[in-house]
Scaffold this motif. Structure first.
Motif, short mmCIF file in Angstrom:
data_model
loop_
_atom_site.label_atom_id
_atom_site.label_comp_id
_atom_site.label_asym_id
_atom_site.label_seq_id
_atom_site.Cartn_x
_atom_site.Cartn_y
_atom_site.Cartn_z
N LEU A 32 10.77 0.04 -46.78
CA LEU A 32 9.81 0.22 -46.62
C LEU A 32 8.59 -0.15 -47.39
O LEU A 32 7.66 -0.26 -48.01
N ASP A 33 9.36 0.09 -48.68
CA ASP A 33 8.81 0.10 -49.58
C ASP A 33 8.31 -1.57 -50.23
O ASP A 33 6.37 -1.33 -51.39
N THR A 34 9.31 -2.28 -49.87
CA THR A 34 8.07 -3.65 -50.03
C THR A 34 6.50 -4.02 -48.74
O THR A 34 6.38 -4.84 -49.55
N TYR A 35 6.59 -3.33 -48.06
CA TYR A 35 4.99 -2.93 -47.39
C TYR A 35 4.44 -2.36 -48.17
O TYR A 35 2.91 -2.06 -48.58
N GLU A 36 4.97 -0.58 -48.34
CA GLU A 36 3.63 0.13 -48.80
C GLU A 36 3.03 0.07 -50.63
O GLU A 36 2.14 -0.21 -50.38
N MET A 37 4.16 -0.50 -51.43
CA MET A 37 3.59 -1.40 -52.17
C MET A 37 2.06 -2.68 -52.36
O MET A 37 1.86 -2.47 -53.79
N PHE A 38 2.55 -3.22 -51.35
CA PHE A 38 1.42 -4.07 -51.01
C PHE A 38 0.09 -3.88 -50.12
O PHE A 38 -0.17 -4.52 -49.67
N GLY A 39 0.38 -2.30 -49.51
CA GLY A 39 -0.63 -1.33 -49.06
C GLY A 39 -0.71 -2.13 -47.42
O GLY A 39 -1.51 -2.10 -46.44
N LEU A 40 0.47 -2.43 -46.86
CA LEU A 40 0.90 -2.19 -46.14
C LEU A 40 1.67 -0.78 -44.88
O LEU A 40 2.53 -1.80 -43.78
N LEU A 41 1.77 0.14 -45.70
CA LEU A 41 1.72 0.95 -44.69
C LEU A 41 0.13 1.90 -44.29
O LEU A 41 0.20 2.42 -45.28
#
Length: 430
Positions: free
Chosen positions: A252-261
């Motif tokens: 999930l962090d691979t999305y969260e760190m780029f503004g995709l959460l």
């Protein structure tokens, strides 16, 4: 404006039957009615009372058939319609062997038009009135899908699938073109008629950090849009993600760190989640999408439906065509039941019907608009014949209550069980 009254057994919901006693969330009437005016439902209640109070309404009497909100498919891939039920691969091999070669064909508009129309007609034949679809990297594929849906007046969600690595050259865009194409398509389609745009990175292994950053920026500029992607579908996939993003805490962090959460995020599959991922998804009010026929067909794992529901996650249900092996939301409900059994939970028919209607609508942030059999909702309606085949009929004859009658149709039904479909107040012509 002409009024139309549908009579039969009616099934709606006043709450979430996955939480608390399912019976408290159900609104069932064995002699019910649904009153339509224009493209809206204006009342649901006693069929006799509605008939007496609205003598001017045109009446369609379905007898003992079940009138439900139209089914809502919260995650699928219309470009994979032609390769559904292809043999013998797990996720990464499936993509390389079947998906990518097929998706490369969608730069040809005529081909995209043909498949889009076929997909929507197959969905409607199975009682599905809303589809949420990944398209391909080709803008033509997005236009084809939205235009086909507009001709049928269907509510749909879709977006250009973005990939700039770990895919064939014929299916790669760039960070900039993904942003530019998605923005152009979003501005062209979002909110036009019944269309909703979803920003669509396929999944983090096929997008570079630059592309994820660009799509995160686009979502920040248009937070009213949905964002759809895939999350934690298979264990080898998760290991691959760890190798590609060694700095990330989890998938999930691979999305969260780029503004995709975010609240309008749709995360397909979500089978092998860590505790932190569940907590963060719940905290931001994101939705996860259960794709049971796909999860069993390509050997992904067993979705923890009740565990995630108790964590206050919004959960939708989906065919995931063509990794999923059926266009039918009835078959999808049956697969969800079977996966539940393997996890030690026997899902009630009311819970399954809710997932395919209200639950998926809630995941799409469209509660009360679609998937809902109540006043103010779009008049998207599916009518089910509960004795559609000899095998189902002989079982239904023994039914002790409505659920005993509905369950055999969930477990054994197909398009033959769909007696009628209404889209925005108009009966579908077959």
């Amino acid at each position: 404006m002409t009024k139309h009254l549908l009579l039969g057994q009616t099934l709606g919901f006043s709450g979430n039957p996955l939480l608390g006693d399912w019976a408290d969330a159900v609104d069932f009437d064995s002699a019910g009615g649904v009153l339509l005016e224009g493209d809206r439902i204006i009342a649901r209640g006693s069929g006799a009372a509605l008939r007496a109070n609205h003598p001017e309404a045109t009446v369609t009497d379905y007898g003992d058939a079940l009138i439900s909100a139209g089914f809502v498919d919260a995650h699928m891939h219309y470009p994979q319609t032609g390769i559904i039920a292809s043999w013998g691969k797990q996720l990464i091999d499936w993509l390389n062997t079947y998906t990518f070669p097929e998706e490369a064909r969608f730069g040809e508009r005529a081909y995209a038009d043909d498949v889009a129309g076929r997909t929507l007609d197959l969905a409607l034949a199975h009682g599905t009135t809303t589809l949420t679809s990944f398209c391909t990297i080709h803008p033509e594929s997005v236009d084809a899908f939205f235009e086909a849906a507009a001709r049928r007046n269907m509510a749909v969600v879709a977006g250009k699938t973005c990939m700039d690595r770990n895919a064939p050259d014929t299916l790669r865009d760039t960070a900039q073109s993904a942003y530019d194409d998605s923005k152009t398509l979003l501005e062209k389609w979002h909110g036009v008629g019944r269309a909703s745009y979803a920003i669509t990175p396929r999944f983090s292994p096929t997008s570079t950090p630059d592309q994820l950053t660009a799509l995160g920026a686009l979502w920040a500029e248009h937070p009213q849009c949905l964002m759809q992607t895939h999350l934690s579908e298979q264990l080898p996939e998760i290991k691959w993600v760890q190798e590609l993003f060694p700095q990330a805490r989890d998938y999930l962090d691979t999305y969260e760190m780029f503004g995709l959460l975010g609240q309008n995020g749709l995360y397909g599959h979500a089978i092998h989640l860590q505790e932190r991922e569940v907590a963060r998804l719940a905290e931001v009010c994101a939705a996860v999408i259960h794709c049971p026929t796909s999860n069993t067909f390509i050997g992904s794992g067993l979705f923890d439906l009740m565990g995630l529901a108790k964590s206050a996650l919004s959960i939708g249900l989906a065919t995931d065509t063509g990794g999923g092996s059926s266009f039918s939301m009835l078959r999808t409900m049956a697969a969800a039941y079977e996966i539940g059994q393997l996890r030690g939970v026997a899902l009630h028919p009311a819970q399954l019907m809710w997932l395919a209607t209200e639950g998926s609508a809630d995941a799409l942030k469209m509660s009360g608009e679609i998937g809902h059999l109540g006043a103010g909702a779009a008049a998207d309606i599916t009518v089910l014949d509960l004795q559609s085949t000899p095998a189902i009929a002989q079982r239904a004859m023994r039914a002790q209550d409505i659920w005993d009658a509905v369950f055999p149709t969930i477990m054994m039904g197909d398009d033959r069980a769909v007696r009628d479909v209404w889209i925005a107040g108009k009966r579908r012509q077959t």
